[in-house]
Design an enzyme around this catalytic site. Structure first.
Site, PDB file in Angstrom:
ATOM      1  N   ASP A 135       8.691  -3.740  -0.144  1.00 62.73           N
ATOM      2  CA  ASP A 135       9.107  -2.359   0.179  1.00 62.73           C
ATOM      3  C   ASP A 135       8.411  -1.994   1.482  1.00 62.73           C
ATOM      4  OD1 ASP A 135      10.088   0.269  -0.175  1.00 62.73           O
ATOM      5  OD2 ASP A 135       8.294   0.883  -1.263  1.00 62.73           O
ATOM      6  N   LYS A 160      15.544  -0.988   4.842  1.00 59.43           N
ATOM      7  CA  LYS A 160      15.507   0.273   5.590  1.00 59.43           C
ATOM      8  C   LYS A 160      16.796   0.383   6.417  1.00 59.43           C
ATOM      9  CE  LYS A 160      12.846   3.657   7.022  1.00 59.43           C
ATOM     10  NZ  LYS A 160      12.602   4.689   6.027  1.00 59.43           N
ATOM     11  N   ASP A 183      -0.935  -6.148   2.422  1.00 62.44           N
ATOM     12  CA  ASP A 183      -0.747  -4.961   3.263  1.00 62.44           C
ATOM     13  C   ASP A 183      -1.996  -4.748   4.103  1.00 62.44           C
ATOM     14  OD1 ASP A 183      -0.230  -2.216   4.240  1.00 62.44           O
ATOM     15  OD2 ASP A 183       1.325  -2.184   2.707  1.00 62.44           O
ATOM     16  N   ALA A 212       0.831  -1.217   0.000  1.00 63.03           N
ATOM     17  CA  ALA A 212       0.000   0.000   0.000  1.00 63.03           C
ATOM     18  C   ALA A 212       0.861   1.261   0.000  1.00 63.03           C
ATOM     19  CB  ALA A 212      -0.916  -0.009   1.223  1.00 63.03           C
ATOM     20  N   PRO A 213       0.402   2.357  -0.627  1.00 58.53           N
ATOM     21  CA  PRO A 213      -0.870   2.483  -1.352  1.00 58.53           C
ATOM     22  C   PRO A 213      -0.885   1.859  -2.744  1.00 58.53           C
ATOM     23  CG  PRO A 213       0.349   4.553  -1.435  1.00 58.53           C
ATOM     24  CD  PRO A 213       1.143   3.629  -0.560  1.00 58.53           C
ATOM     25  N   GLY A 214       0.278   1.395  -3.247  1.00 62.84           N
ATOM     26  CA  GLY A 214       0.203   0.603  -4.469  1.00 62.84           C
ATOM     27  C   GLY A 214       0.982   1.139  -5.670  1.00 62.84           C
ATOM     28  N   GLY A 215       1.983   1.991  -5.445  1.00 61.20           N
ATOM     29  CA  GLY A 215       2.808   2.471  -6.557  1.00 61.20           C
ATOM     30  C   GLY A 215       3.480   1.306  -7.293  1.00 61.20           C
TER      31      GLY A 215
HETATM   32  C1  LIG Z   1       6.738   2.344   2.097  1.00 66.04           C
HETATM   33  S1  LIG Z   1       5.147   1.651   2.144  1.00 66.04           S
HETATM   34  C2  LIG Z   1       5.084   0.780   0.623  1.00 66.04           C
HETATM   35  C3  LIG Z   1       4.896   1.652  -0.577  1.00 66.04           C
HETATM   36  C4  LIG Z   1       4.613   0.867  -1.831  1.00 66.04           C
HETATM   37  N1  LIG Z   1       5.805   0.135  -2.303  1.00 66.04           N
HETATM   38  C5  LIG Z   1       4.085   1.718  -2.962  1.00 66.04           C
HETATM   39  O1  LIG Z   1       4.691   1.708  -4.035  1.00 66.04           O
HETATM   40  O2  LIG Z   1       3.054   2.375  -2.797  1.00 66.04           O
HETATM   41  C6  LIG Z   1       5.315   0.367   3.332  1.00 66.04           C
HETATM   42  C7  LIG Z   1       4.070  -0.480   3.528  1.00 66.04           C
HETATM   43  O3  LIG Z   1       4.447  -1.665   4.204  1.00 66.04           O
HETATM   44  C8  LIG Z   1       3.360  -2.091   4.981  1.00 66.04           C
HETATM   45  N2  LIG Z   1       3.805  -3.077   5.989  1.00 66.04           N
HETATM   46  C9  LIG Z   1       4.645  -2.885   7.033  1.00 66.04           C
HETATM   47  N3  LIG Z   1       4.777  -4.035   7.724  1.00 66.04           N
HETATM   48  C10 LIG Z   1       4.006  -4.969   7.098  1.00 66.04           C
HETATM   49  C11 LIG Z   1       3.733  -6.345   7.344  1.00 66.04           C
HETATM   50  N4  LIG Z   1       4.263  -6.984   8.378  1.00 66.04           N
HETATM   51  N5  LIG Z   1       2.902  -6.997   6.483  1.00 66.04           N
HETATM   52  C12 LIG Z   1       2.369  -6.340   5.432  1.00 66.04           C
HETATM   53  N6  LIG Z   1       2.594  -5.048   5.154  1.00 66.04           N
HETATM   54  C13 LIG Z   1       3.402  -4.360   5.988  1.00 66.04           C
HETATM   55  C14 LIG Z   1       2.834  -0.795   5.571  1.00 66.04           C
HETATM   56  O4  LIG Z   1       1.457  -0.952   5.934  1.00 66.04           O
HETATM   57  C15 LIG Z   1       3.008   0.194   4.415  1.00 66.04           C
HETATM   58  O5  LIG Z   1       1.808   0.360   3.678  1.00 66.04           O
END
Ligand SMILES: C[S@@+](CC[C@H](N)C(=O)[O-])C[C@H]1O[C@@H](n2cnc3c(N)ncnc32)[C@H](O)[C@@H]1O
Length: 338
Positions: free
Chosen positions: A265, A295, A228, A209-212
């Site tokens: 990510d 990270k 997510d 999320a949000p899904g890029g």
């Molecule tokens: C940086 S954002 C991702 C952005 C995404 N790559 C995009 O292009 O929109 C990180 C996401 O990782 C999710 N997240 C963190 N820990 C998680 C877990 N244990 N399981 C699933 N999602 C997780 C968070 O909810 C957040 O939406």
């Protein structure tokens, strides 16, 4: 002996320098733009230095240019004449070659001409000596870094410089309705690692999320399983090729041997992320490709990266670790499932 200008993402130059010190013992460094651009003096000649860098490419070095010529900045049109003459004298390096001119400057530079004016002038000189001035797909790049009082100029191929963008600063066009800026990271990974996402069928996007990232993979015609607990962007929800598991990745059961591409990510603790990916590995096909961001939240990034590589190395072959231009406090790993 050889001299170089190295560039890293803002505030990551110290890590790039640490990597270069290990690679090129005896090298000395001086900052040109704080935390980002530095001058490097090597004991080794040009070829040996390039071999060392390419044999074990540093994670945090985004761009490197040799220093072949130094031109004192006068602050007048003499500077442009100096650059033009330099190109004429190096005629054999450029004639019949697709040649790009890249110009960067430090904030304090006394070089007064804009990059576009300088480039226009030098492109005309290149035509005069039978070179082909280009922007895309150059064979050779004339890279000019305007420091405070000196122009540092180097000639090399894009491969040797580690990028075909000035200073490795990759720019993508922002699109109307783009779901997130994160999309640029996955686009840059595709270019940097020489991938073609359209060649995959079934992707797993962990922390989607949000899904890029998901939106890019859907655009390339893949089926995407996104995990997510947060909501995906409304524009994606009705997509026929998207399945969204709206929960923590640790709680999702996936069918074994399903995905040929994993992207992750999660922006989360690197060690917990590694554990999660290892728990999910059964859902990947043998030799599946993986793109994962790490990270850098701890004080010792190089150690964190080493530990993550060790952990993931039990199930994956690690092909490359690189801080991409679009990575902020993170790096990107390119892996293949064993
Ligand atoms: C940086 S954002 C991702 C952005 C995404 N790559 C995009 O292009 O929109 C990180 C996401 O990782 C999710 N997240 C963190 N820990 C998680 C877990 N244990 N399981 C699933 N999602 C997780 C968070 O909810 C957040 O939406």
């Amino acid at each position: 002996m050889s001299q170089w200008i190295g560039t890293a993402n803002q505030s990551y130059a110290p890590l790039a320098i640490e990597e270069m010190r290990r690679l090129l013992p005896g090298a000395t460094f001086a900052p040109l733009a704080a935390g980002e651009v530095f001058l490097m003096n090597c004991q080794q000649e040009r070829e040996e230095t390039l071999e060392a860098i390419h044999g074990q490419e540093p994670i945090f070095l985004r761009h490197i240019q040799p220093v072949d010529r130094l031109i004192e900045i006068s602050g007048s049109a003499i500077d442009l004449e100096g650059l033009s003459d330099m190109i004429r004298h190096a005629r054999l390096t450029f004639s019949d070659k697709r040649t790009a001119v890249h110009i960067r400057r430090s904030a304090k530079s006394n070089f007064h001409y804009s990059a576009s004016d300088t480039k226009a002038l030098l492109d005309a000189v290149l035509e005069e000596i039978d070179a082909e001035p280009v922007v895309q797909l150059p064979e050779v790049i004339i890279s000019i870094y305007a420091a405070e009082n000196v122009l540092y100029v180097g000639f090399a191929s894009p491969e040797q410089m580690l990028s075909d963008w000035p200073g490795g600063a990759v720019r993508f066009q922002r699109e109307e309705g783009q779901v997130s800026r994160a999309k640029f990271k996955l686009l840059e990974a595709e270019r940097t690692f020489g991938l073609n996402y359209a060649s995959f069928k079934n992707a797993l996007d962990v922390g989607a999320a949000p899904g890029g990232w998901t939106s890019l993979l859907l655009e390339r015609g893949l089926r995407v399983t996104a995990i997510d607990p947060a909501d995906m962007h409304p524009s994606l929800m009705q997509h026929h090729a998207l399945t969204h598991h709206k929960r923590n990745a640790a709680d999702v059961k996936l069918v074994a041997n399903t995905f040929d591409l994993l992207v992750c990510d999660m922006s989360w603790s690197p060690m917990l992320m590694s554990r999660l990916i290892l728990d999910l590995q059964g859902s990947l096909k043998p030799h599946a490709t993986a793109i994962i961001t790490i990270k850098l939240m701890h004080r010792k990034p190089l150690q964190t990266i080493r530990e993550v590589k060790e952990r993931l190395g039990t199930a994956f072959t690690i092909l490359k670790a690189k801080q991409l231009f679009h990575n902020r406090e993170e790096i990107t790993l390119f892996l293949l499932k064993k």
